[in-house]
Design an enzyme around this catalytic site. Structure first.
Site, PDB file in Angstrom:
ATOM      1  N   ARG A   1       8.796 -11.369  -0.509  1.00  0.00           N
ATOM      2  CA  ARG A   1       7.629 -10.488  -0.653  1.00  0.00           C
ATOM      3  C   ARG A   1       7.607  -9.954  -2.078  1.00  0.00           C
ATOM      4  O   ARG A   1       8.601  -9.408  -2.559  1.00  0.00           O
ATOM      5  CB  ARG A   1       7.718  -9.335   0.351  1.00  0.00           C
ATOM      6  CG  ARG A   1       6.603  -8.297   0.255  1.00  0.00           C
ATOM      7  CD  ARG A   1       5.244  -8.902   0.572  1.00  0.00           C
ATOM      8  NE  ARG A   1       4.239  -7.889   0.857  1.00  0.00           N
ATOM      9  CZ  ARG A   1       3.540  -7.231  -0.059  1.00  0.00           C
ATOM     10  NH1 ARG A   1       3.757  -7.457  -1.345  1.00  0.00           N
ATOM     11  NH2 ARG A   1       2.638  -6.343   0.304  1.00  0.00           N
TER      12      ARG A   1
ATOM     13  N   GLU B   1      -5.232 -10.001   3.331  1.00  0.00           N
ATOM     14  CA  GLU B   1      -4.737 -11.045   4.218  1.00  0.00           C
ATOM     15  C   GLU B   1      -5.678 -12.241   4.176  1.00  0.00           C
ATOM     16  O   GLU B   1      -6.832 -12.152   3.734  1.00  0.00           O
ATOM     17  CB  GLU B   1      -4.616 -10.506   5.644  1.00  0.00           C
ATOM     18  CG  GLU B   1      -3.690  -9.303   5.789  1.00  0.00           C
ATOM     19  CD  GLU B   1      -2.261  -9.611   5.410  1.00  0.00           C
ATOM     20  OE1 GLU B   1      -1.835 -10.775   5.593  1.00  0.00           O
ATOM     21  OE2 GLU B   1      -1.556  -8.713   4.915  1.00  0.00           O
TER      22      GLU B   1
ATOM     23  N   ARG C   1      12.396  -9.582   4.625  1.00  0.00           N
ATOM     24  CA  ARG C   1      11.949 -10.423   3.526  1.00  0.00           C
ATOM     25  C   ARG C   1      12.614  -9.960   2.227  1.00  0.00           C
ATOM     26  O   ARG C   1      12.758  -8.752   2.007  1.00  0.00           O
ATOM     27  CB  ARG C   1      10.424 -10.351   3.377  1.00  0.00           C
ATOM     28  CG  ARG C   1       9.668 -10.830   4.594  1.00  0.00           C
ATOM     29  CD  ARG C   1       8.174 -10.671   4.436  1.00  0.00           C
ATOM     30  NE  ARG C   1       7.777  -9.271   4.293  1.00  0.00           N
ATOM     31  CZ  ARG C   1       6.520  -8.843   4.272  1.00  0.00           C
ATOM     32  NH1 ARG C   1       5.529  -9.722   4.381  1.00  0.00           N
ATOM     33  NH2 ARG C   1       6.246  -7.559   4.149  1.00  0.00           N
TER      34      ARG C   1
END
Length: 421
Positions: A260, A268, A304
């Site tokens: 990330r 998105e 992440r």
């Protein structure tokens, strides 16, 4: 007699050395008349409640970071504010029982009742409208608090969040003009508010016309900063998949990790401009070997890796912001390049860069009718002498993004005050 002979004669006392060793164990009970520390007479009730809720959430098995984020969402404050209250609560022993004083003969004394300041009383009054999502009332109360004390707790952030939530509420109801106005107000409170800008992006994709961001925002322009150049060797990784505009999968030593990007946020895939941001990210890193620079945190709550991603001497995080594909979204302590990101974001907005999309030129502004005020619901049809005046005021307020603020078009057919025809 000499004065010195009248003075008290004292013998110097040699100070006893202070021992750092622990006292020997003894099974003797302490004397019953040992002085006890006084109980605190006032604990800010709001902070104590937040602290106890945090402890309760942690007690249910939730990780500390997740518990802080949950309490921050519940109270509308930042995670750092929750952590500061947690430290304060531990230091002051807010979960410890209050020592009971030994009863003494005599008339009973009244226990002093903590006195709340006006700001604390108004802050307590925020709970009910916030839970009910009555954003208009929340905004009113927060503005009262800030008028009394501009630095009280996290009220500036609350005002920003309330405007964003109010705008989302209007958007869900289909009132896109009022939604846009609330997002603009949110940016007036917090010029670098990424959520408000993303919502404006989404509105621009749902409605005809340009993305309108007020030019009066306090966004000072300075000469373009030079993008950083990486001069040290970084851990290398092979990009195997681009997930969206700010997330990729890489291979390190034969194992796949999800990465990330630090400090930025992109829409998105299913949102407006989400595909464009993902495509630009793929153009920059797809199939390439990248360098991964760590800040402070190793991973986020979803496991992440948190990294600044480099392709040669180009930091992809910064480039996405510069191109208008990403908005600044920082989470302490990972803030190494936040000043650079904010500067690039300001310049991208001023230049109208929107991830390769060409901004629509704004329509010509109608002249302001001298008889029309669009600051609130002021007029009705009886205030206008002719239909032309009513229609001109109606059109002018719509051109400012206020919609039919005076409710002159009852049947929503675009014609104001048909009774004057």
């Amino acid at each position: 007699m000499p004065l010195t002979t009248c003075m008290l004669q004292s013998t110097p006392v040699t100070p006893m050395p202070t021992s750092t060793a622990a006292p020997p164990f003894t099974n003797t009970l302490p004397p019953t008349d040992t002085a006890r520390p006084p109980a605190p007479t006032f604990i800010p009730p709001i902070r104590m409640q937040i602290f106890r809720e945090l402890v309760a959430v942690q007690g249910s098995g939730v990780w500390y970071t997740d518990a802080c984020e949950e309490i921050a969402r519940r109270w509308g404050i930042t995670v750092d504010a929750v952590k500061a209250i947690d430290v304060e609560g531990i230091e002051k022993g807010w979960l410890m029982p209050t020592p009971q004083a030994t009863p003494t003969p005599g008339p009973p004394t009244a226990t002093p009742v903590p006195t709340l300041t006006i700001e604390e009383q108004l802050a307590q009054g925020l709970h009910a409208p916030w839970a009910a999502q009555d954003w208009e009332e929340v905004i009113r109360l927060v503005k009262q608090i800030l008028a009394i004390n501009p630095d009280y707790d996290d009220m500036v952030q609350k005002l920003y969040a309330a405007h964003v939530n109010y705008g989302r509420q209007f958007a869900a109801e289909g009132n896109l003009a009022e939604a846009r106005w609330e997002f603009i107000r949110a940016l007036e409170v917090k010029p670098d508010g990424g959520e408000a800008v993303v919502e404006l992006w989404i509105l621009a994709g749902r409605t005809p016309g340009p993305l309108i961001v007020p030019t009066a925002l306090p966004i000072p322009l300075t000469p373009t900063q030079v993008l950083p150049v990486m001069t040290v060797a970084l851990p290398q990784a092979q990009v195997v998949r681009v997930i969206d505009g700010d997330t990729i999968e890489v291979s390190i030593g034969g194992k796949t990790y999800r990465v990330r990007y630090i400090g930025i946020d992109t829409p998105e895939i299913g949102e407006w401009m989400g595909p464009e941001a993902a495509a630009k990210n793929k153009e920059l890193v797809g199939g390439k070997v990248v360098g991964l620079e760590k800040d402070v945190s190793e991973t986020d709550r979803y496991r992440r890796l948190l990294r600044y991603v480099w392709v040669g001497n180009l930091m992809v995080n910064a480039e996405l912001v510069r191109l208008g594909c990403a908005q600044v979204s920082t989470y302490p302590p990972d803030v190494k390049y936040v000043d650079l990101f904010l500067q690039l974001q300001r310049e991208a907005r001023q230049a109208g860069r929107m991830c390769g999309l060409l901004p629509t030129p704004p329509p010509p502004t109608q002249p302001s009718p001298s008889f029309c005020d669009c600051s609130g619901d002021i007029y009705n049809c009886s205030h206008f002498s002719t239909h032309a005046e009513a229609q001109a005021c109606y059109e002018y307020c719509k051109s400012l993004g206020r919609g039919d603020i005076h409710r002159l078009d009852g049947d929503n057919d675009g014609i104001a005050c048909e009774s004057l025809l």
